[in-house]
Scaffold this motif. Structure first.
Motif, mmCIF file in Angstrom:
data_model
loop_
_atom_site.group_PDB
_atom_site.id
_atom_site.type_symbol
_atom_site.label_atom_id
_atom_site.label_comp_id
_atom_site.label_asym_id
_atom_site.label_seq_id
_atom_site.Cartn_x
_atom_site.Cartn_y
_atom_site.Cartn_z
ATOM 1 N N GLU A 86 0.927 -1.231 -0.040
ATOM 2 C CA GLU A 86 0.015 0.021 -0.098
ATOM 3 C C GLU A 86 0.924 1.284 0.038
ATOM 4 O O GLU A 86 0.311 2.302 0.423
ATOM 5 N N MET A 87 2.039 1.229 -0.420
ATOM 6 C CA MET A 87 2.969 2.274 -0.514
ATOM 7 C C MET A 87 2.742 3.220 -1.521
ATOM 8 O O MET A 87 2.184 2.902 -2.786
ATOM 9 N N LYS A 88 2.598 4.622 -1.420
ATOM 10 C CA LYS A 88 2.110 5.570 -2.165
ATOM 11 C C LYS A 88 3.260 5.620 -3.083
ATOM 12 O O LYS A 88 4.572 5.658 -2.847
ATOM 13 N N PRO A 89 3.031 6.443 -4.260
ATOM 14 C CA PRO A 89 4.086 6.569 -5.198
ATOM 15 C C PRO A 89 4.889 7.710 -4.650
ATOM 16 O O PRO A 89 4.551 8.538 -3.747
ATOM 17 N N PRO A 90 6.116 8.199 -5.174
ATOM 18 C CA PRO A 90 7.026 9.058 -4.792
ATOM 19 C C PRO A 90 6.369 10.587 -5.086
ATOM 20 O O PRO A 90 5.906 10.710 -6.197
ATOM 21 N N PRO A 163 25.269 9.708 -10.663
ATOM 22 C CA PRO A 163 23.799 10.028 -10.243
ATOM 23 C C PRO A 163 22.576 9.525 -11.087
ATOM 24 O O PRO A 163 21.536 9.720 -11.006
ATOM 25 N N GLY A 164 22.990 8.911 -12.288
ATOM 26 C CA GLY A 164 21.955 8.530 -13.175
ATOM 27 C C GLY A 164 21.242 9.439 -13.723
ATOM 28 O O GLY A 164 21.454 10.523 -14.321
ATOM 29 N N GLN A 165 19.822 9.145 -13.575
ATOM 30 C CA GLN A 165 19.062 10.112 -14.248
ATOM 31 C C GLN A 165 18.835 11.507 -13.707
ATOM 32 O O GLN A 165 18.183 12.296 -14.131
ATOM 33 N N TYR A 332 10.998 3.928 -5.388
ATOM 34 C CA TYR A 332 11.746 3.576 -6.388
ATOM 35 C C TYR A 332 11.136 4.834 -7.590
ATOM 36 O O TYR A 332 9.986 4.953 -7.741
ATOM 37 N N ILE A 333 12.118 5.632 -8.011
ATOM 38 C CA ILE A 333 11.867 6.779 -9.073
ATOM 39 C C ILE A 333 12.332 6.080 -10.532
ATOM 40 O O ILE A 333 13.524 5.954 -10.532
ATOM 41 N N PRO A 334 11.411 5.676 -11.574
ATOM 42 C CA PRO A 334 11.807 5.337 -12.847
ATOM 43 C C PRO A 334 12.651 6.228 -13.444
ATOM 44 O O PRO A 334 12.727 7.582 -13.110
ATOM 45 N N ASP A 336 12.761 7.295 -16.458
ATOM 46 C CA ASP A 336 12.204 8.389 -17.348
ATOM 47 C C ASP A 336 11.910 9.333 -16.386
ATOM 48 O O ASP A 336 11.831 10.797 -16.772
ATOM 49 N N GLU A 337 11.165 9.390 -15.400
ATOM 50 C CA GLU A 337 10.732 10.435 -14.263
ATOM 51 C C GLU A 337 11.427 11.060 -13.659
ATOM 52 O O GLU A 337 11.558 12.196 -13.557
ATOM 53 N N GLY A 338 12.671 10.132 -13.292
ATOM 54 C CA GLY A 338 13.886 11.094 -12.796
ATOM 55 C C GLY A 338 14.490 12.008 -13.779
ATOM 56 O O GLY A 338 14.672 13.054 -13.422
ATOM 57 N N GLY A 339 14.606 11.464 -14.992
ATOM 58 C CA GLY A 339 15.021 12.628 -15.908
ATOM 59 C C GLY A 339 14.356 13.714 -16.238
ATOM 60 O O GLY A 339 14.901 14.931 -16.436
ATOM 61 N N ARG A 340 13.018 13.539 -16.169
ATOM 62 C CA ARG A 340 12.058 14.574 -16.249
ATOM 63 C C ARG A 340 12.026 15.561 -15.166
ATOM 64 O O ARG A 340 12.249 16.890 -15.507
ATOM 65 N N ARG A 341 12.335 15.134 -14.175
ATOM 66 C CA ARG A 341 12.258 16.113 -12.936
ATOM 67 C C ARG A 341 13.719 16.652 -12.804
ATOM 68 O O ARG A 341 13.694 18.003 -12.674
ATOM 69 N N ALA A 342 14.752 16.151 -13.198
ATOM 70 C CA ALA A 342 16.244 16.648 -13.451
ATOM 71 C C ALA A 342 16.153 17.941 -14.580
ATOM 72 O O ALA A 342 16.711 18.951 -14.072
ATOM 73 N N GLY A 343 15.531 17.278 -15.544
ATOM 74 C CA GLY A 343 15.516 18.417 -16.703
ATOM 75 C C GLY A 343 14.933 19.716 -16.144
ATOM 76 O O GLY A 343 15.306 20.825 -16.517
ATOM 77 N N GLU A 344 13.768 19.627 -15.528
ATOM 78 C CA GLU A 344 12.908 20.684 -14.845
ATOM 79 C C GLU A 344 13.917 21.429 -13.853
ATOM 80 O O GLU A 344 13.635 22.893 -14.137
ATOM 81 N N ARG A 345 14.569 20.767 -12.988
ATOM 82 C CA ARG A 345 15.300 21.697 -12.064
ATOM 83 C C ARG A 345 16.554 22.257 -12.913
ATOM 84 O O ARG A 345 16.927 23.456 -12.304
ATOM 85 N N LEU A 346 17.213 21.710 -13.693
ATOM 86 C CA LEU A 346 18.223 22.245 -14.478
ATOM 87 C C LEU A 346 17.640 23.655 -15.372
ATOM 88 O O LEU A 346 18.444 24.743 -15.229
ATOM 89 N N ALA A 347 16.378 23.640 -15.827
ATOM 90 C CA ALA A 347 15.994 24.683 -16.537
ATOM 91 C C ALA A 347 15.725 25.730 -15.326
ATOM 92 O O ALA A 347 15.576 27.074 -15.865
#
Length: 505
Positions: A86-90, A163-165, A332-334, A336-347
């Motif tokens: 029943e763990m919630k998503p990140p 650090p991967g994605q 666990y952050i997939p 593609d999702e981790g890469g999307r978040r990283a791109g937002e933070r870089l921008a």
């Protein structure tokens, strides 16, 4: 019926049972409180394997959680489903939306609550075998720190994975062993400089982490592969960085002195321990940890497609978490999702170290006990923070890797031993335990098959396998007692390896 089943099982295993509370059923299984009439619930910990047989559940599916406030009492969980089903998503975190001094949510605890705590003023370690979920854990923490408006994130990884994605969201990252030395030295000077200006800035007894004066959070993966000098600087940084907003979290596959090169495993306040060996439980948490209910050595790492207990850990020293030895699972952050978040933070712009700290570091002292570039045959010198970014962008100016002769004709086993010494910056010797960490990472199918054994048996089997492989390859190289270390463990001296290399070539 479930309550009586638990009581009878404990009695059958000769546990001195005083009382068993009514069992409660959940979607994942059963939970009951047991009290012993003498001793501590540690006696139950010794019987968990037998209890799993009596309850007809899987290996690791009977979980003991002693009550630290009532020493006769423990919570017993019998897992028949998914404990963390029943763990919630990140949670999503927008750029600059996090205050790093507040508690973040990183997963779920076994009692159904959020796994939530603050990283403020913490030095930490993550210990888990290959497949135990170290990368998942570190990237869950990276998702928090890189979304902060008051933290600069640094990621150092001498193994080469990085650090991967989340790479785009990390202000400073490198995989070069020599670059890491320069960066750690600069971070030490940064912390020492902050200690001199903190009160002038009106901050009082500890650095106040704000947008204008952010924390610096340093992640270090594969700690055992750092150079000896890097480990020396880290030992000094851990003494001064906590109060100065320079916080460090390192990861390793084990916590023994032979693996880490020192007894540093017991130093950090925050300890995150996943699937590991019993000696790693003791190395990180001290003797008697299992009696208190800390049993990460009963967890099983990922194997093929079977996740088992990957990214499930015990945690000690996290502010706000229960003091009881509870099991937790990390988000666990997939990719593609981790890469999307990283791109937002870089921008949105990455947080950088404040100029006041950079200026203070220029006049700060170097860590004691090290040699620097003004001494004969030394290359290490202080590099100011802005120049570190240029160093990473142009690494060739700072690389000092040993020249790599063509190893194509070397026997594979000798090449593997040679590579281990190269990764460790060619130390005088490597113990069998240190060498095993490199071998199992290169070829876990061949070298990780004894990890379920006790430490003595594991190293004995490793020694026999290495002797056979070297003999079959026609290499004249034998392990020796490392007389410089307490207990004189077996290992290989670099001089002997060099001699074998010369004969092989």
């Amino acid at each position: 019926m479930a309550t009586e089943c638990v009581r009878r099982a404990l009695l059958a295993e000769r546990v001195p049972v005083a009382h068993v509370d009514g069992a409660v059923e959940y979607s994942w299984g059963w939970e009951s409180v047991a009290r012993v009439s003498e001793g501590t619930p540690g006696v139950i910990a010794d019987k968990l394997g037998d209890l799993e047989t009596r309850f007809d559940v899987g290996d690791g599916d009977v979980i003991l959680q002693p009550n630290r406030k009532r020493t006769a009492e423990a919570l017993l969980r019998v897992v028949t489903g998914d404990l963390f089903g029943e763990m919630k998503p990140p949670p999503y975190r927008a750029p600059h939306s996090v205050d790093v001094t507040q508690a973040g949510v990183f997963g779920m605890s076994a009692d159904g609550t959020d796994l939530s705590f603050s990283l403020a003023e913490l030095m930490g370690e993550i210990i888990a075998r290959s497949g135990g979920g170290k990368s998942t854990i570190m990237r869950s923490l990276l998702d928090w720190t890189t979304a902060a408006h008051n933290a600069t994130t640094v990621f150092l990884d001498p193994s080469g994975d990085g650090p991967g994605q989340f790479t785009d969201a990390v202000k400073l990252t490198t995989t070069g062993p020599i670059q890491i030395e320069f960066i750690l030295l600069s971070l030490y000077r940064l912390a020492a400089g902050r200690a001199r200006i903190r009160r002038k800035l009106g901050m009082g007894d500890a650095w106040k982490c704000t947008r204008e004066h952010p924390a610096v959070i340093v992640f270090i993966d594969e700690f055992p592969k750092l150079t000896k000098r890097s480990k020396q600087i880290i030992a000094e940084l851990m003494l001064v960085g906590r109060k100065e907003g320079v916080w460090l979290i390192f990861a390793a596959q084990g916590s023994t002195k032979e693996l880490l090169g020192s007894n540093i495993a017991q130093h950090p306040a925050l300890k995150i321990i996943g699937a590991c060996r019993d000696v790693d439980t003791t190395g990180a948490l001290g003797g008697g940890a299992a009696d208190f209910g800390y049993l990460p050595h009963r967890l099983h790492p990922k194997s093929g497609k079977e996740l088992n207990h990957c990214a499930q850990t015990y945690i000690v020293g996290a502010p706000g978490l229960s003091e009881d030895p509870m099991l937790h699972k990390w988000h666990y952050i997939p990719d593609d999702e981790g890469g999307r978040r990283a791109g937002e933070r870089l921008a949105a712009g990455l947080v950088d170290v404040d100029q006041a700290s950079v200026d203070a570091a220029l006049k700060a002292p170097n860590p004691p006990g090290l040699k620097f570039a003004d001494e004969e045959e030394e290359y290490l010198h202080y590099v100011p923070w802005p120049d570190l970014l240029a160093m990473v962008a142009e690494p060739d100016d700072y690389e000092d890797e040993p020249e790599d002769d063509d190893p194509a004709d070397l026997p594979p086993i000798l090449q593997a031993i040679r590579d281990a010494f190269v990764h460790e910056r060619e130390p005088e010797y490597l113990t069998m335990d240190q060498l095993h960490g490199h071998l199992r990472e290169d070829d876990p199918g061949q070298w990780a098959k004894w990890d379920d054994r006790d430490d003595r048996s594991r190293l004995r089997e490793l020694g026999k396998a290495l002797s056979r492989a070297l003999r079959d390859a026609g290499v004249d190289l034998s392990s020796e007692r490392i007389t410089e270390l307490g207990g004189q463990p077996r290992g290989y001296y670099f001089e002997a390896v060099q001699q074998a290399l010369g004969e092989a070539e």
